[in-house]
Design a protein around this motif. Structure first.
Motif, mmCIF file in Angstrom:
data_model
loop_
_atom_site.group_PDB
_atom_site.id
_atom_site.type_symbol
_atom_site.label_atom_id
_atom_site.label_comp_id
_atom_site.label_asym_id
_atom_site.label_seq_id
_atom_site.Cartn_x
_atom_site.Cartn_y
_atom_site.Cartn_z
ATOM 1 N N ALA A 161 62.406 16.974 92.734
ATOM 2 C CA ALA A 161 63.549 17.153 91.839
ATOM 3 C C ALA A 161 64.517 15.978 91.861
ATOM 4 O O ALA A 161 65.274 15.789 90.909
ATOM 5 C CB ALA A 161 64.291 18.433 92.219
ATOM 6 N N ALA A 162 64.527 15.184 92.915
ATOM 7 C CA ALA A 162 65.494 14.086 93.021
ATOM 8 C C ALA A 162 64.922 12.747 92.567
ATOM 9 O O ALA A 162 65.624 11.741 92.588
ATOM 10 C CB ALA A 162 65.975 13.957 94.470
ATOM 11 N N ILE A 163 63.671 12.716 92.154
ATOM 12 C CA ILE A 163 63.010 11.452 91.835
ATOM 13 C C ILE A 163 62.806 11.330 90.331
ATOM 14 O O ILE A 163 62.024 12.085 89.728
ATOM 15 C CB ILE A 163 61.662 11.327 92.570
ATOM 16 C CG1 ILE A 163 61.853 11.563 94.070
ATOM 17 C CG2 ILE A 163 61.037 9.969 92.299
ATOM 18 C CD1 ILE A 163 62.815 10.606 94.743
ATOM 19 N N VAL A 172 66.828 7.916 98.318
ATOM 20 C CA VAL A 172 66.613 9.095 99.182
ATOM 21 C C VAL A 172 66.274 8.657 100.603
ATOM 22 O O VAL A 172 66.778 9.232 101.579
ATOM 23 C CB VAL A 172 65.505 9.991 98.593
ATOM 24 C CG1 VAL A 172 65.089 11.059 99.596
ATOM 25 C CG2 VAL A 172 65.965 10.637 97.297
ATOM 26 N N ILE A 173 65.407 7.644 100.733
ATOM 27 C CA ILE A 173 65.077 7.164 102.079
ATOM 28 C C ILE A 173 66.310 6.570 102.752
ATOM 29 O O ILE A 173 66.553 6.790 103.945
ATOM 30 C CB ILE A 173 63.944 6.119 102.013
ATOM 31 C CG1 ILE A 173 62.656 6.753 101.482
ATOM 32 C CG2 ILE A 173 63.691 5.509 103.390
ATOM 33 C CD1 ILE A 173 61.521 5.757 101.279
ATOM 34 N N SER A 174 67.098 5.832 101.999
ATOM 35 C CA SER A 174 68.267 5.169 102.571
ATOM 36 C C SER A 174 69.326 6.175 103.012
ATOM 37 O O SER A 174 69.840 6.105 104.141
ATOM 38 C CB SER A 174 68.875 4.195 101.547
ATOM 39 O OG SER A 174 67.967 3.187 101.198
ATOM 40 N N GLU A 175 69.675 7.096 102.108
ATOM 41 C CA GLU A 175 70.807 7.985 102.350
ATOM 42 C C GLU A 175 70.416 9.332 102.937
ATOM 43 O O GLU A 175 71.261 10.035 103.491
ATOM 44 C CB GLU A 175 71.561 8.203 101.036
ATOM 45 C CG GLU A 175 72.085 6.918 100.421
ATOM 46 C CD GLU A 175 72.810 7.150 99.112
ATOM 47 O OE1 GLU A 175 73.203 8.311 98.849
ATOM 48 O OE2 GLU A 175 72.988 6.183 98.347
ATOM 49 N N SER A 182 69.354 10.027 106.967
ATOM 50 C CA SER A 182 69.400 8.696 106.351
ATOM 51 C C SER A 182 68.674 7.707 107.256
ATOM 52 O O SER A 182 68.763 7.790 108.481
ATOM 53 C CB SER A 182 70.849 8.264 106.150
ATOM 54 O OG SER A 182 71.529 8.216 107.396
ATOM 55 N N TRP A 183 67.963 6.771 106.636
ATOM 56 C CA TRP A 183 67.205 5.795 107.407
ATOM 57 C C TRP A 183 67.763 4.383 107.288
ATOM 58 O O TRP A 183 67.360 3.490 108.027
ATOM 59 C CB TRP A 183 65.739 5.796 106.963
ATOM 60 C CG TRP A 183 64.987 6.984 107.485
ATOM 61 C CD1 TRP A 183 64.746 8.164 106.842
ATOM 62 C CD2 TRP A 183 64.421 7.111 108.784
ATOM 63 N NE1 TRP A 183 64.050 9.015 107.660
ATOM 64 C CE2 TRP A 183 63.830 8.398 108.865
ATOM 65 C CE3 TRP A 183 64.348 6.282 109.898
ATOM 66 C CZ2 TRP A 183 63.177 8.853 109.997
ATOM 67 C CZ3 TRP A 183 63.695 6.730 111.030
ATOM 68 C CH2 TRP A 183 63.113 8.005 111.076
ATOM 69 N N SER A 184 68.677 4.146 106.362
ATOM 70 C CA SER A 184 69.204 2.800 106.177
ATOM 71 C C SER A 184 70.254 2.475 107.227
ATOM 72 O O SER A 184 71.052 3.344 107.619
ATOM 73 C CB SER A 184 69.823 2.666 104.782
ATOM 74 O OG SER A 184 70.491 1.428 104.648
ATOM 75 N N ASP A 234 71.886 17.953 87.470
ATOM 76 C CA ASP A 234 72.098 16.518 87.562
ATOM 77 C C ASP A 234 71.125 15.942 88.589
ATOM 78 O O ASP A 234 71.156 16.308 89.764
ATOM 79 C CB ASP A 234 73.536 16.231 88.010
ATOM 80 C CG ASP A 234 73.839 14.731 88.034
ATOM 81 O OD1 ASP A 234 72.918 13.941 87.784
ATOM 82 O OD2 ASP A 234 74.992 14.382 88.321
ATOM 83 N N PRO A 235 70.222 15.054 88.147
ATOM 84 C CA PRO A 235 69.227 14.530 89.094
ATOM 85 C C PRO A 235 69.819 13.696 90.207
ATOM 86 O O PRO A 235 69.187 13.480 91.217
ATOM 87 C CB PRO A 235 68.324 13.674 88.187
ATOM 88 C CG PRO A 235 69.201 13.289 87.037
ATOM 89 C CD PRO A 235 70.104 14.469 86.835
ATOM 90 N N ARG A 236 71.052 13.234 90.048
ATOM 91 C CA ARG A 236 71.665 12.412 91.068
ATOM 92 C C ARG A 236 72.479 13.245 92.062
ATOM 93 O O ARG A 236 73.012 12.725 93.030
ATOM 94 C CB ARG A 236 72.612 11.377 90.436
ATOM 95 C CG ARG A 236 71.986 10.608 89.264
ATOM 96 C CD ARG A 236 70.801 9.798 89.681
ATOM 97 N NE ARG A 236 70.238 9.075 88.558
ATOM 98 C CZ ARG A 236 69.159 8.326 88.604
ATOM 99 N NH1 ARG A 236 68.500 8.228 89.731
ATOM 100 N NH2 ARG A 236 68.699 7.697 87.537
#
Length: 238
Positions: A161-163, A172-175, A182-184, A234-236
């Motif tokens: 749903a978020a992509i 998504v990977i970062s946050e 979060s991985w960033s 809202d996808p974001r």
């Protein structure tokens, strides 16, 4: 008869002697004239003329000019023809290396795999989804279901749903999202942008094997636009 013969012999001998004396005299006079001629020191002798000095240098410079012009006339077209192919090969090599690093990152860290992050711990050994223990917003233990990453480029149509674009995977990977941290390093994670980009490229390649191009929101802008235009939340939104 004898007197005539003697007279001719004497005449020949006299003529020969006169010739020899004449030759000796010529040689002696030439030697004497050379000995009386003034010798000019080498430093005072006149040098070569400007034309004699400049002509060879000018010809040399003109020759090198022709060589250089010929070289560039040939070099520029050849480079113009070869450079696109060279750049493409370099780009393909960089992408291949990045994808290979991304694949290693999905596996657990080990002595042999220093790039391992361990995505498989939550998303399953084949990255096809898994089940983990997590906490909800109130801190209560719950079961979480990390999604199937082999179809991540399918977007909402394939359960993500978020992509909606390839940038969403990076975000998504970062946050992080939901039970996923979060991985960033920008969000107190452990990965820099290059490492996350390696993961994204690998996931795009992996999921593109399972998602038709017409539905691939990572590679097909029409599919991405269609997914964004579909009514829904809202996808974001987190």
């Amino acid at each position: 008869m004898i007197a005539s013969t003697n007279y001719a012999a004497v005449t020949l001998i006299a003529a020969g002697g006169a010739l020899i004396v004449g030759l000796i005299a010529v040689v002696a006079l030439r030697h004497r004239a050379r000995g009386t001629r003034a010798e000019i020191p080498a430093g005072m002798r006149p040098g070569p003329s400007d034309q004699a000095l400049e002509t060879p240098l000018l010809l040399k410079l003109q020759g090198w000019g022709v060589v250089l012009v010929t070289f560039f006339v040939l070099w520029f077209p050849v480079m113009w023809l070869l450079e696109p192919g060279t750049n493409l090969k370099q780009e393909q090599a960089l992408n291949s290396d990045s994808i290979a690093r991304g694949q290693l990152a999905t596996q657990p860290f080990s002595e042999e795999n220093g790039l391992g992050v361990g995505c498989v711990r939550c998303h399953g050994n084949e990255l096809q989804g898994g089940v983990i223990n997590a906490l909800d917003e109130q801190g209560n233990p719950i079961l979480a279901y990390p999604p199937n990453l082999t179809t991540v480029c399918g977007g909402p149509k394939f359960g993500h749903a978020a992509i909606y674009t390839i940038d969403d995977i990076f975000q998504v990977i970062s946050e992080g999202r939901g039970a996923m941290p979060s991985w960033s390093i920008r969000y107190a994670g452990a990965l820099d942008d290059q490492q996350i980009n390696d993961l994204v490229l690998y996931l795009v390649q992996l999921s593109s094997q399972n998602v038709p191009f017409e539905d691939n929101v990572c590679l097909n802008k029409a599919a991405s636009d269609a997914a964004l235009a579909t009514p829904g939340p809202d996808p974001r939104a987190p």
